[in-house]
Design an enzyme around this catalytic site. Structure first.
Site, mmCIF file in Angstrom:
data_model
loop_
_atom_site.group_PDB
_atom_site.id
_atom_site.type_symbol
_atom_site.label_atom_id
_atom_site.label_comp_id
_atom_site.label_asym_id
_atom_site.label_seq_id
_atom_site.Cartn_x
_atom_site.Cartn_y
_atom_site.Cartn_z
ATOM 1 N N HIS A 236 9.671 33.865 66.294
ATOM 2 C CA HIS A 236 10.417 33.871 67.545
ATOM 3 C C HIS A 236 9.531 33.414 68.682
ATOM 4 O O HIS A 236 8.302 33.385 68.575
ATOM 5 C CB HIS A 236 11.027 35.256 67.838
ATOM 6 C CG HIS A 236 10.031 36.340 68.090
ATOM 7 N ND1 HIS A 236 10.374 37.562 68.620
ATOM 8 C CD2 HIS A 236 8.681 36.407 67.880
ATOM 9 C CE1 HIS A 236 9.301 38.320 68.723
ATOM 10 N NE2 HIS A 236 8.272 37.657 68.288
ATOM 11 N N CYS B 106 3.143 35.142 74.042
ATOM 12 C CA CYS B 106 4.356 35.196 73.216
ATOM 13 C C CYS B 106 5.391 34.157 73.655
ATOM 14 O O CYS B 106 6.371 33.928 72.958
ATOM 15 C CB CYS B 106 4.991 36.584 73.265
ATOM 16 S SG CYS B 106 3.967 37.867 72.523
ATOM 17 N N HIS C 125 5.773 32.344 67.235
ATOM 18 C CA HIS C 125 4.865 33.085 66.360
ATOM 19 C C HIS C 125 5.718 33.967 65.461
ATOM 20 O O HIS C 125 6.917 34.152 65.703
ATOM 21 C CB HIS C 125 3.879 33.932 67.172
ATOM 22 C CG HIS C 125 4.534 34.991 68.003
ATOM 23 N ND1 HIS C 125 5.180 34.715 69.187
ATOM 24 C CD2 HIS C 125 4.662 36.338 67.804
ATOM 25 C CE1 HIS C 125 5.671 35.833 69.693
ATOM 26 N NE2 HIS C 125 5.367 36.836 68.871
ATOM 27 N N HIS D 10 6.364 37.444 62.549
ATOM 28 C CA HIS D 10 6.080 38.828 62.177
ATOM 29 C C HIS D 10 6.700 39.131 60.813
ATOM 30 O O HIS D 10 7.708 38.534 60.423
ATOM 31 C CB HIS D 10 6.682 39.817 63.188
ATOM 32 C CG HIS D 10 6.145 39.686 64.569
ATOM 33 N ND1 HIS D 10 4.876 40.101 64.929
ATOM 34 C CD2 HIS D 10 6.704 39.184 65.705
ATOM 35 C CE1 HIS D 10 4.680 39.869 66.209
ATOM 36 N NE2 HIS D 10 5.772 39.312 66.709
ATOM 37 N N ASP E 231 15.902 36.523 57.657
ATOM 38 C CA ASP E 231 14.692 36.287 56.881
ATOM 39 C C ASP E 231 14.323 34.802 56.849
ATOM 40 O O ASP E 231 15.169 33.929 56.606
ATOM 41 C CB ASP E 231 14.871 36.811 55.456
ATOM 42 C CG ASP E 231 13.560 36.897 54.706
ATOM 43 O OD1 ASP E 231 12.530 37.212 55.341
ATOM 44 O OD2 ASP E 231 13.547 36.655 53.488
ATOM 45 N N HIS E 232 13.050 34.520 57.085
ATOM 46 C CA HIS E 232 12.507 33.164 57.097
ATOM 47 C C HIS E 232 13.270 32.261 58.063
ATOM 48 O O HIS E 232 13.590 31.109 57.753
ATOM 49 C CB HIS E 232 12.497 32.564 55.692
ATOM 50 C CG HIS E 232 11.413 33.130 54.833
ATOM 51 N ND1 HIS E 232 11.494 34.389 54.273
ATOM 52 C CD2 HIS E 232 10.201 32.623 54.451
ATOM 53 C CE1 HIS E 232 10.401 34.629 53.571
ATOM 54 N NE2 HIS E 232 9.589 33.588 53.668
ATOM 55 N N GLU F 292 7.823 45.892 64.591
ATOM 56 C CA GLU F 292 7.406 44.504 64.721
ATOM 57 C C GLU F 292 5.977 44.324 64.208
ATOM 58 O O GLU F 292 5.652 43.347 63.537
ATOM 59 C CB GLU F 292 7.496 44.093 66.189
ATOM 60 C CG GLU F 292 7.231 42.632 66.457
ATOM 61 C CD GLU F 292 7.426 42.306 67.928
ATOM 62 O OE1 GLU F 292 8.511 41.799 68.270
ATOM 63 O OE2 GLU F 292 6.499 42.572 68.719
#
Length: 290
Positions: free
Chosen positions: A148, A167, A173, A175, A213-214, A260
């Site tokens: 994100h 950020c 980046h 998580h 996801d991904h 996170e």
């Protein structure tokens, strides 16, 4: 001064989800692999939470005495047992995680000032029981990986960097998010369940994992086209995604917890009454940053 203390205990036991009034095919349809003969086992971890006033010795109760009560009335009986046969309560209502927690409360309540029984079947599944009749809480945990960028679409790059720091990097980046979903409901007096666990896991997979996801959240999830994908907003989105599907399964979404990083987590309490109990408003996030 009132205080809550907790004592940890553990036991290993086996059980089977099987109703004799149902046919083999009906049991398999209802309970899946959990219906297999002769059963299966877990290393259960139990937390017994007690409430009371501090005495002159700085204690609510002597923990040594608490340990002996838990051992005498619970763990010495359940350890290395076949739960379906060990207590009469499990003849009427199957020994699901949530029902085991309820019956443990009943066994300990005459001797200890209980405020919560928490029982882990394994690290990704646990139940909480607070002494409210047949009401219990069930939590499942899972994870997803996503990227994100923290940047408000209506602000300049300079303004975003001022608010979000690094950020706001346009390349984003990522998580490895850890997700806990807690539902509450009434324990079924025969099956011992507050929700079909397989159906709950399927709903989480369909409405959350497959979506997040991904992914690059800002670009791949429509919700975040105009919403900054902070941990708080991601948890809020997840709660909105799951509220209706869980309701259709006969339970209520109680809480969404999103971690996170090991240092940052937030919780969304999903009903007004539940939120009030922790001094938050409906669908308000509680963020812990270290």
């Amino acid at each position: 001064m009132q205080c809550i203390i907790s004592r940890r205990a553990q036991f290993s036991a086996s059980h089977r989800y099987w109703l004799p009034e149902l046919s083999e095919a009906e049991n398999i349809k209802k309970f899946g692999a959990c219906s297999r003969f002769p059963g299966y086992g877990h290393n259960y971890v139990l937390f017994v939470s007690l409430v009371g006033e501090l005495n002159e010795y700085g204690m609510i109760l002597n923990l040594s005495n608490v340990k002996h009560v838990i051992n005498r009335k619970v763990t010495s009986i359940l350890d290395f047992s076949y739960l379906n046969d060990v207590w009469s309560e499990f003849q009427q209502t199957l020994p699901t995680t949530e029902n085991i927690a309820r019956v443990i409360w009943q066994r300990l309540a005459p001797d200890l000032p209980l405020v919560r029984i928490q029982l882990f079947e394994h690290p990704e599944l646990w139940a909480d029981y607070l002494g409210n009749g047949m009401e219990a809480y069930l939590t499942v945990s899972t994870y997803f990986s996503a990227a994100h960028q923290l940047a408000h679409p209506r602000l300049s790059s300079e303004e975003n960097f001022k608010i979000y720091g690094k950020c706001a990097n346009p390349n984003g980046h990522g998580h490895n998010y850890h997700l806990e979903v807690t539902v509450k409901g009434e324990i079924d007096p025969r099956t011992g369940m507050i929700i079909d666990l397989g159906a709950l896991n399927l709903a989480i997979k369909e409405y959350v994992i497959e979506l997040f996801d991904h992914s690059f959240l800002n670009k791949d999830v429509p919700y975040f086209a105009e919403v900054v994908p902070t941990a708080e907003n991601i948890a809020l989105c997840i709660s909105q995604q799951l509220t209706s599907p869980i309701q259709k399964l006969g339970a209520t979404l109680y809480k969404v917890k999103l971690m996170e990083t090991p240092n940052n987590s937030c919780e969304i309490y999903c009903t007004e009454s539940d939120s009030n109990s922790v001094n938050t408003a409906q669908n308000e996030s509680v963020l812990v940053r270290v």
